[in-house]
Design a protein around this motif. Structure first.
Motif, PDB file in Angstrom:
ATOM      1  N   ALA A  32       0.912  -1.254   0.280  1.00  0.00           N
ATOM      2  CA  ALA A  32       0.198   0.200   0.123  1.00  0.00           C
ATOM      3  C   ALA A  32       0.652   1.245  -0.182  1.00  0.00           C
ATOM      4  O   ALA A  32       1.783   0.930   0.952  1.00  0.00           O
ATOM      5  CB  ALA A  32      -1.042  -0.294   1.058  1.00  0.00           C
ATOM      6  N   GLY A  33       1.003   2.428  -0.960  1.00  0.00           N
ATOM      7  CA  GLY A  33       1.506   3.407  -0.973  1.00  0.00           C
ATOM      8  C   GLY A  33       2.952   3.501  -1.433  1.00  0.00           C
ATOM      9  O   GLY A  33       3.744   4.290  -1.538  1.00  0.00           O
ATOM     10  N   LEU A  34       2.529   2.301  -2.340  1.00  0.00           N
ATOM     11  CA  LEU A  34       4.342   1.923  -2.609  1.00  0.00           C
ATOM     12  C   LEU A  34       4.798   2.108  -3.554  1.00  0.00           C
ATOM     13  O   LEU A  34       3.735   2.225  -4.428  1.00  0.00           O
ATOM     14  CB  LEU A  34       5.264   0.277  -1.941  1.00  0.00           C
ATOM     15  N   ASP A  35       5.576   2.825  -4.634  1.00  0.00           N
ATOM     16  CA  ASP A  35       5.786   3.204  -6.154  1.00  0.00           C
ATOM     17  C   ASP A  35       7.028   1.825  -6.676  1.00  0.00           C
ATOM     18  O   ASP A  35       7.160   2.105  -6.506  1.00  0.00           O
ATOM     19  CB  ASP A  35       6.435   3.871  -6.400  1.00  0.00           C
ATOM     20  N   PHE A  36       6.060   1.069  -7.243  1.00  0.00           N
ATOM     21  CA  PHE A  36       7.388  -0.260  -7.780  1.00  0.00           C
ATOM     22  C   PHE A  36       7.009   0.526  -9.775  1.00  0.00           C
ATOM     23  O   PHE A  36       6.716  -0.802 -10.513  1.00  0.00           O
ATOM     24  CB  PHE A  36       5.980  -1.385  -8.305  1.00  0.00           C
ATOM     25  N   ALA A  37       6.899   1.528  -9.871  1.00  0.00           N
ATOM     26  CA  ALA A  37       7.016   2.133 -11.701  1.00  0.00           C
ATOM     27  C   ALA A  37       7.763   1.559 -12.368  1.00  0.00           C
ATOM     28  O   ALA A  37       9.191   1.425 -11.859  1.00  0.00           O
ATOM     29  CB  ALA A  37       7.051   3.633 -11.639  1.00  0.00           C
ATOM     30  N   ASP A  38       8.050   0.746 -12.851  1.00  0.00           N
ATOM     31  CA  ASP A  38       9.003   0.172 -14.377  1.00  0.00           C
ATOM     32  C   ASP A  38       9.787  -1.140 -13.036  1.00  0.00           C
ATOM     33  O   ASP A  38      10.821  -1.210 -13.780  1.00  0.00           O
ATOM     34  CB  ASP A  38      10.169   1.020 -14.485  1.00  0.00           C
ATOM     35  N   ALA A  39       8.947  -0.890 -12.475  1.00  0.00           N
ATOM     36  CA  ALA A  39       9.530  -2.902 -11.944  1.00  0.00           C
ATOM     37  C   ALA A  39       8.923  -3.929 -12.634  1.00  0.00           C
ATOM     38  O   ALA A  39       8.021  -3.933 -13.694  1.00  0.00           O
ATOM     39  CB  ALA A  39       8.989  -2.878 -10.208  1.00  0.00           C
ATOM     40  N   TYR A  40      10.136  -4.919 -12.930  1.00  0.00           N
ATOM     41  CA  TYR A  40      10.032  -5.787 -12.947  1.00  0.00           C
ATOM     42  C   TYR A  40       9.509  -7.261 -12.598  1.00  0.00           C
ATOM     43  O   TYR A  40      10.619  -7.365 -11.431  1.00  0.00           O
ATOM     44  CB  TYR A  40      11.240  -6.554 -13.797  1.00  0.00           C
ATOM     45  N   PHE A  41       8.698  -7.668 -12.889  1.00  0.00           N
ATOM     46  CA  PHE A  41       7.858  -9.098 -11.756  1.00  0.00           C
ATOM     47  C   PHE A  41       7.893 -10.305 -12.730  1.00  0.00           C
ATOM     48  O   PHE A  41       7.127 -11.324 -11.921  1.00  0.00           O
ATOM     49  CB  PHE A  41       6.552  -8.547 -11.450  1.00  0.00           C
ATOM     50  N   ARG A  42       8.657 -10.419 -13.739  1.00  0.00           N
ATOM     51  CA  ARG A  42       8.458 -11.726 -14.711  1.00  0.00           C
ATOM     52  C   ARG A  42       8.630 -12.937 -13.375  1.00  0.00           C
ATOM     53  O   ARG A  42       9.260 -12.731 -12.849  1.00  0.00           O
ATOM     54  CB  ARG A  42       9.612 -12.024 -15.529  1.00  0.00           C
ATOM     55  N   GLY A  43       7.933 -14.488 -13.406  1.00  0.00           N
ATOM     56  CA  GLY A  43       7.937 -15.523 -12.860  1.00  0.00           C
ATOM     57  C   GLY A  43       7.718 -14.894 -10.998  1.00  0.00           C
ATOM     58  O   GLY A  43       8.080 -15.752 -10.324  1.00  0.00           O
ATOM     59  N   ALA A  44       7.758 -13.615 -10.227  1.00  0.00           N
ATOM     60  CA  ALA A  44       7.566 -13.303  -8.651  1.00  0.00           C
ATOM     61  C   ALA A  44       6.132 -13.958  -8.992  1.00  0.00           C
ATOM     62  O   ALA A  44       4.898 -14.248  -9.307  1.00  0.00           O
ATOM     63  CB  ALA A  44       7.122 -12.525  -8.828  1.00  0.00           C
ATOM     64  N   ASP A  45       6.759 -14.866  -7.228  1.00  0.00           N
ATOM     65  CA  ASP A  45       4.903 -15.223  -6.709  1.00  0.00           C
ATOM     66  C   ASP A  45       4.520 -13.331  -6.485  1.00  0.00           C
ATOM     67  O   ASP A  45       4.447 -13.148  -4.968  1.00  0.00           O
ATOM     68  CB  ASP A  45       5.293 -15.909  -5.493  1.00  0.00           C
ATOM     69  N   LEU A  46       3.117 -13.560  -6.424  1.00  0.00           N
ATOM     70  CA  LEU A  46       2.794 -11.947  -6.158  1.00  0.00           C
ATOM     71  C   LEU A  46       1.340 -11.764  -5.944  1.00  0.00           C
ATOM     72  O   LEU A  46       0.027 -11.775  -5.960  1.00  0.00           O
ATOM     73  CB  LEU A  46       2.362 -10.872  -6.866  1.00  0.00           C
TER      74      LEU A  46
END
Length: 59
Positions: A32-46
Motif C-alpha cells: 500500500a502506497g509504495l511506488d513500483f513504477a517500471d519494476a520487473y516481476f516476471r515469475g514473481a509470486d504476487l
C-alpha cells in the motif's frame, strides 16, 4: 515478507522503483502506497499482493 512489512516505514522506498523482482516470493507483501513504477516481476509470486496505484477515494 514479514520482516519487510514490519520495517517498511523506515526503509528507503525510492529503491523499489524500477527494481528487478524476477522469481521473488512477494506473497502477502504490504504494498500500500509504495511506488513500483517500471519494476520487473516476471515469475514473481504476487499472490495476495495489491500493486495497484492509489486512485481517487483511496483510503
Amino acid at each position: 515478507m514479514k520482516g519487510f512489512n514490519e520495517q517498511r516505514g523506515g526503509l528507503d522506498r525510492s529503491q523499489l522503483k524500477g527494481g528487478d523482482y524476477r522469481s521473488r516470493h512477494l506473497r502477502d507483501i504490504n504494498a500500500a502506497g509504495l511506488d513500483f513504477a517500471d519494476a520487473y516481476f516476471r515469475g514473481a509470486d504476487l499472490s495476495d499482493a495489491d500493486l495497484r496505484a492509489p486512485g481517487p477515494g483511496w483510503s
